[in-house]
Design a protein around this motif. Structure first.
Motif, PDB file in Angstrom:
ATOM      1  N   ILE A  57       0.837  -1.202   0.000  1.00  0.00           N
ATOM      2  CA  ILE A  57       0.000   0.000   0.000  1.00  0.00           C
ATOM      3  C   ILE A  57       0.873   1.252   0.000  1.00  0.00           C
ATOM      4  O   ILE A  57       0.632   2.204  -0.750  1.00  0.00           O
ATOM      5  N   VAL A  58       1.888   1.242   0.840  1.00  0.00           N
ATOM      6  CA  VAL A  58       2.802   2.390   0.897  1.00  0.00           C
ATOM      7  C   VAL A  58       3.509   2.563  -0.444  1.00  0.00           C
ATOM      8  O   VAL A  58       3.620   3.689  -0.962  1.00  0.00           O
ATOM      9  N   PHE A  59       3.979   1.474  -1.019  1.00  0.00           N
ATOM     10  CA  PHE A  59       4.659   1.544  -2.317  1.00  0.00           C
ATOM     11  C   PHE A  59       3.717   2.098  -3.381  1.00  0.00           C
ATOM     12  O   PHE A  59       4.110   2.949  -4.196  1.00  0.00           O
ATOM     13  N   ALA A  60       2.462   1.629  -3.384  1.00  0.00           N
ATOM     14  CA  ALA A  60       1.503   2.119  -4.372  1.00  0.00           C
ATOM     15  C   ALA A  60       1.216   3.597  -4.164  1.00  0.00           C
ATOM     16  O   ALA A  60       1.101   4.361  -5.125  1.00  0.00           O
ATOM     17  N   VAL A  62       3.201   5.873  -2.786  1.00  0.00           N
ATOM     18  CA  VAL A  62       4.393   6.641  -3.156  1.00  0.00           C
ATOM     19  C   VAL A  62       4.533   6.674  -4.682  1.00  0.00           C
ATOM     20  O   VAL A  62       4.894   7.709  -5.276  1.00  0.00           O
ATOM     21  N   SER A  63       4.232   5.567  -5.343  1.00  0.00           N
ATOM     22  CA  SER A  63       4.350   5.493  -6.797  1.00  0.00           C
ATOM     23  C   SER A  63       3.374   6.437  -7.477  1.00  0.00           C
ATOM     24  O   SER A  63       3.690   7.018  -8.525  1.00  0.00           O
ATOM     25  N   THR A  64       2.185   6.588  -6.940  1.00  0.00           N
ATOM     26  CA  THR A  64       1.194   7.452  -7.579  1.00  0.00           C
ATOM     27  C   THR A  64       1.500   8.930  -7.337  1.00  0.00           C
ATOM     28  O   THR A  64       1.063   9.782  -8.119  1.00  0.00           O
ATOM     29  N   LEU A  65       2.261   9.237  -6.293  1.00  0.00           N
ATOM     30  CA  LEU A  65       2.587  10.627  -5.996  1.00  0.00           C
ATOM     31  C   LEU A  65       3.705  11.160  -6.882  1.00  0.00           C
ATOM     32  O   LEU A  65       3.879  12.372  -7.013  1.00  0.00           O
ATOM     33  N   LYS A  66       4.481  10.313  -7.479  1.00  0.00           N
ATOM     34  CA  LYS A  66       5.607  10.748  -8.318  1.00  0.00           C
ATOM     35  C   LYS A  66       5.192  11.121  -9.688  1.00  0.00           C
ATOM     36  O   LYS A  66       4.305  10.948 -10.306  1.00  0.00           O
TER      37      LYS A  66
END
Length: 66
Positions: A57-60, A62-66
């Motif tokens: 969830i954290v990875f997803a 962070v990935s969407t914020l970039k």
């Protein structure tokens, strides 16, 4: 003398009965320990799965914020 012999016989029977109960008690405790160990393993697996899920969830996020 017969009363003493009867008493001794009863005490031997009592000791035998107590040993049998002790054996049953030990067997019950061992069975309970095995169940607790299995439950501990399941809880550990669930915690690992939760940590992996949280990481995903954290990875997803962070990935969407970039």
């Amino acid at each position: 003398m017969a009363k003493v012999d009867t008493f001794i016989g009863e005490m031997r029977d009592f000791k035998t009965e107590m040993r049998g109960r002790d054996a049953q008690h030990v067997a019950g405790i061992k069975s309970l320990e095995a169940k607790i160990d299995k439950l501990g393993d399941k809880i550990q697996n669930m915690i690992i799965a939760a940590v992996v899920g949280f990481g995903a969830i954290v990875f997803a996020a962070v990935s969407t914020l970039k």
